[in-house]
Design an enzyme around this catalytic site. Structure first.
Site, PDB file in Angstrom:
ATOM      1  N   ARG A 123      35.551  47.229  39.275  1.00 37.20           N
ATOM      2  CA  ARG A 123      34.112  47.707  39.277  1.00 37.20           C
ATOM      3  C   ARG A 123      33.818  48.442  41.047  1.00 37.20           C
ATOM      4  O   ARG A 123      33.144  49.279  41.148  1.00 37.20           O
ATOM      5  CB  ARG A 123      33.650  46.861  38.893  1.00 37.20           C
ATOM      6  CG  ARG A 123      32.336  46.752  39.527  1.00 37.20           C
ATOM      7  CD  ARG A 123      31.085  45.856  38.374  1.00 37.20           C
ATOM      8  NE  ARG A 123      31.588  46.585  36.927  1.00 37.20           N
ATOM      9  CZ  ARG A 123      31.484  45.367  36.297  1.00 37.20           C
ATOM     10  NH1 ARG A 123      31.637  43.986  35.863  1.00 37.20           N
ATOM     11  NH2 ARG A 123      31.318  46.035  35.059  1.00 37.20           N
ATOM     12  N   TYR A 124      34.435  47.468  41.845  1.00 36.75           N
ATOM     13  CA  TYR A 124      34.167  47.383  43.724  1.00 36.75           C
ATOM     14  C   TYR A 124      35.218  48.401  43.884  1.00 36.75           C
ATOM     15  O   TYR A 124      36.054  48.992  43.332  1.00 36.75           O
ATOM     16  CB  TYR A 124      34.343  46.205  43.723  1.00 36.75           C
ATOM     17  CG  TYR A 124      33.301  45.052  43.293  1.00 36.75           C
ATOM     18  CD1 TYR A 124      32.235  45.516  43.774  1.00 36.75           C
ATOM     19  CD2 TYR A 124      33.415  44.188  42.474  1.00 36.75           C
ATOM     20  CE1 TYR A 124      31.439  44.696  43.136  1.00 36.75           C
ATOM     21  CE2 TYR A 124      32.716  43.427  42.160  1.00 36.75           C
ATOM     22  CZ  TYR A 124      31.611  43.735  42.711  1.00 36.75           C
ATOM     23  OH  TYR A 124      30.447  42.092  42.077  1.00 36.75           O
ATOM     24  N   CYS A 136      42.379  30.997  25.754  1.00 35.73           N
ATOM     25  CA  CYS A 136      41.541  29.457  26.949  1.00 35.73           C
ATOM     26  C   CYS A 136      41.834  28.446  26.432  1.00 35.73           C
ATOM     27  O   CYS A 136      42.544  27.889  25.000  1.00 35.73           O
ATOM     28  CB  CYS A 136      40.313  29.855  27.127  1.00 35.73           C
ATOM     29  SG  CYS A 136      39.697  30.866  27.908  1.00 35.73           S
ATOM     30  N   CYS A 143      30.761  31.306  27.023  1.00 36.82           N
ATOM     31  CA  CYS A 143      31.570  32.165  28.037  1.00 36.82           C
ATOM     32  C   CYS A 143      31.245  33.876  27.765  1.00 36.82           C
ATOM     33  O   CYS A 143      30.078  33.703  26.921  1.00 36.82           O
ATOM     34  CB  CYS A 143      32.985  32.261  26.814  1.00 36.82           C
ATOM     35  SG  CYS A 143      33.798  32.972  27.536  1.00 36.82           S
ATOM     36  N   ASP A 304      24.297  34.868  31.653  1.00 36.74           N
ATOM     37  CA  ASP A 304      24.017  36.226  31.920  1.00 36.74           C
ATOM     38  C   ASP A 304      23.830  36.459  30.154  1.00 36.74           C
ATOM     39  O   ASP A 304      23.458  35.816  29.541  1.00 36.74           O
ATOM     40  CB  ASP A 304      25.107  37.364  32.026  1.00 36.74           C
ATOM     41  CG  ASP A 304      26.326  37.214  31.006  1.00 36.74           C
ATOM     42  OD1 ASP A 304      26.935  36.769  30.172  1.00 36.74           O
ATOM     43  OD2 ASP A 304      27.698  37.177  32.042  1.00 36.74           O
ATOM     44  N   ASP A 341      24.892  38.931  38.311  1.00 37.14           N
ATOM     45  CA  ASP A 341      25.536  40.192  37.241  1.00 37.14           C
ATOM     46  C   ASP A 341      25.211  40.777  37.183  1.00 37.14           C
ATOM     47  O   ASP A 341      24.286  40.399  35.839  1.00 37.14           O
ATOM     48  CB  ASP A 341      27.419  39.736  36.601  1.00 37.14           C
ATOM     49  CG  ASP A 341      28.499  39.708  36.650  1.00 37.14           C
ATOM     50  OD1 ASP A 341      28.385  40.694  37.485  1.00 37.14           O
ATOM     51  OD2 ASP A 341      29.521  39.585  36.523  1.00 37.14           O
ATOM     52  N   LYS A 348      28.270  41.642  41.445  1.00 41.34           N
ATOM     53  CA  LYS A 348      27.191  41.082  41.275  1.00 41.34           C
ATOM     54  C   LYS A 348      26.061  40.581  42.881  1.00 41.34           C
ATOM     55  O   LYS A 348      26.434  41.486  43.368  1.00 41.34           O
ATOM     56  CB  LYS A 348      28.005  39.514  42.557  1.00 41.34           C
ATOM     57  CG  LYS A 348      29.652  39.034  40.950  1.00 41.34           C
ATOM     58  CD  LYS A 348      30.422  38.450  41.716  1.00 41.34           C
ATOM     59  CE  LYS A 348      31.739  37.911  40.246  1.00 41.34           C
ATOM     60  NZ  LYS A 348      32.161  39.349  40.505  1.00 41.34           N
TER      61      LYS A 348
HETATM   62  C1  LIG Z   1      33.525  38.979  40.320  1.00 38.20           C
HETATM   63  C2  LIG Z   1      34.087  40.233  40.542  1.00 38.20           C
HETATM   64  C3  LIG Z   1      34.838  40.708  41.363  1.00 38.20           C
HETATM   65  C4  LIG Z   1      35.608  40.170  42.410  1.00 38.20           C
HETATM   66  O1  LIG Z   1      34.505  40.078  42.897  1.00 38.20           O
HETATM   67  P1  LIG Z   1      34.167  39.264  44.418  1.00 38.20           P
HETATM   68  O2  LIG Z   1      32.739  39.211  44.840  1.00 38.20           O
HETATM   69  O3  LIG Z   1      35.057  40.070  45.502  1.00 38.20           O
HETATM   70  O4  LIG Z   1      34.710  38.111  43.897  1.00 38.20           O
HETATM   71  C5  LIG Z   1      36.298  41.747  41.019  1.00 38.20           C
HETATM   72  N1  LIG Z   1      35.866  43.029  39.861  1.00 38.20           N
HETATM   73  C6  LIG Z   1      34.916  41.972  38.954  1.00 38.20           C
HETATM   74  C7  LIG Z   1      34.237  43.660  37.539  1.00 38.20           C
HETATM   75  C8  LIG Z   1      34.433  41.308  38.887  1.00 38.20           C
HETATM   76  O5  LIG Z   1      33.143  40.841  37.798  1.00 38.20           O
END
Ligand SMILES: *Cc1c(COP(=O)(O)O)cnc(C)c1O
Length: 438
Positions: A123-124, A136, A143, A304, A341, A348
């Site tokens: 995502r990032y 788990c 969850c 969420d 989120d 986030k």
């Molecule tokens: C939370 C999350 C991360 C990590 O996010 P940080 O803000 O770096 O802790 C990375 N990928 C996804 C899909 C996430 O939901």
């Protein structure tokens, strides 16, 4: 406080025909093998009895969202007022889980959509979630991946893990890998060791993070062998998931101590849950206990929009109220970042109370946690740098190779001097669609 309490002794005796020793109780595999998954067992062990009408509803709920709780976590429930007990509420099904709100979503975070390879959510720009286990030790009622809980088809085998590893290997932008799940610490040490070894051979992977609730629900999983194995793969960070101060016990303290002494930096991600921790005093007590045990509060999540969670949701205002009660009132590193989120996969989004009241070119007007309104004088002289990204020629010394590979996106890009972008426009913007038609 003894690690093995008389309460736990009683439970252990009820659970098994054979005598249960302290070393049985503290064996994480024994705990898993004896996890409570049936309503009757739960009732018998706690000495409570639901009414027939209620049992029917609970049974229906269990068919959709199964129950599993470790004997250890069960032993934390205060039976005198179990309906309000934070551990009970997080572990035991509520018929309210079947009430699907009209805004609920199956996969609100679009994790399945943002998945370019099996088990990967990318995502990032520089980091990925890597789902290495879908099992788990305890099924949290809140969850976010509730849709997958108890789904045996989802347990990734070695080939699936290899696909994820290949994706990471082939994408040099990834410098941070978060092992997630399920709970990655459900994997046997040797299997996790293999994954970590593979990841460590990828040069561009700088840090590895593990997200695990084991310190909370099965602290005996954290033992010397595990810590020794993790240490081979440093830097490894671990984020856990305490939601209430009552979850911090002698056993969980011990688990956190092993990890911290082993040099694993620890963080905590809480979820704001109605009836569990939606209270500034509870949250303050939680963050204090966390830092006492060398755990840095990292995120506080707004609950969420996953299906079956509506009874846990609070208004966003509750989260902001809690942040207001923490910022300035307590140590800066005790304060988590409150985030939503974003539904649809936006990632986030941090939320804080507003501290900036106004500004002119000369002054900034601010308020502090006490309500004092104050001003900050802007500098009389500031030589604004026009940043053309020619870092070699700049008086600010970056002097790193690769410095120019960085490419900005989003709002950062709008602020950049070297980028001509003047606006960001949604792809389905009507006005732009009309232009395209011309
Ligand atoms: C939370 C999350 C991360 C990590 O996010 P940080 O803000 O770096 O802790 C990375 N990928 C996804 C899909 C996430 O939901």
């Amino acid at each position: 406080m003894p690690i093995y309490s008389s309460r736990q002794q009683n439970l252990a005796e009820q659970m098994s025909e054979e005598p249960v020793s302290m070393s049985n109780w503290k064996d994480w595999r024994w705990q898993l093998k004896n996890s409570i998954q049936r309503l009757e067992t739960f009732e018998n062990l706690l000495g409570i009895r639901f009414q027939e009408k209620e049992r029917k509803k609970i049974d229906l709920t269990l068919k959709r969202f199964p129950l599993s709780i470790t004997p250890y976590y069960l032993s934390l429930i205060d039976t005198s007022d179990y309906k309000n007990d934070p551990v009970y509420l997080q572990a035991f099904p509520s018929p309210a889980e079947l009430e699907i709100g009209k805004n609920d979503m199956v996969d609100p975070l679009a994790e399945d959509k943002d998945s370019p390879a099996k088990g990967i959510t990318h995502r990032y720009p520089d980091r990925v979630l890597f789902h290495v286990s879908n099992v788990c030790s305890m099924y949290c009622r809140h969850c976010t991946r509730k849709r997958k809980v108890g789904d045996v088809d989802f347990i990734p085998d070695q080939n699936q893990i290899r696909e994820g590893l290949d994706y990471i290997r082939n994408n040099p932008v990834i410098r941070d890998v978060l092992l997630s799940g399920g709970d990655p610490l459900m994997l046997p040490d040797h299997y996790l060791d293999w994954i970590l070894t593979e990841l460590r051979q990828i040069e561009h992977v700088e840090i590895i993070r593990i997200g695990s609730r084991m310190p909370v629900v099965l602290p005996y999983r954290i033992n010397d062998d595990l810590v020794k194995m993790l240490q081979k793969h440093q830097p490894v960070w671990l984020n856990t998931h305490f939601n209430h101060p009552r979850e911090i016990t002698a056993s969980s303290r011990q688990a956190l101590r092993l990890l911290a002494d082993g040099g694993i930096p620890l963080g905590n991600q809480s979820v704001l849950l109605a009836g569990v921790n939606d209270c500034p005093r509870i949250m303050r007590s939680l963050v204090h206990k966390l830092v006492e045990n060398r755990v840095r509060p990292y995120y506080l999540y707004q609950c969420d929009l996953s299906e079956g969670l509506s009874h846990f949701r609070t208004p966003v205002g509750k989260g902001v109220e809690i942040m207001e009660s923490l910022i300035g009132h307590t140590s800066g590193f005790s304060v988590p970042t409150y985030v939503i989120d974003a539904p649809g996969g936006g990632g986030k989004i941090p939320l804080t109370p507003n501290y900036l009241i106004s500004l002119s070119t000369n002054k900034v007007v601010l308020r502090n946690y006490e309500g004092v309104i104050t001003t900050y004088q802007e500098p009389e002289k500031y030589e604004s740098n026009f940043c053309d990204r020619k870092c070699d020629e700049c008086h600010l010394q970056l002097k790193l190779e690769d410095a120019d590979e960085y490419c900005s996106t989003g709002i950062e890009r709008l602020l950049a001097d070297y980028d001509k972008t003047i606006s960001l426009t949604p792809i389905d913007n009507d006005r732009f669609e009309r232009r395209n038609n011309d």
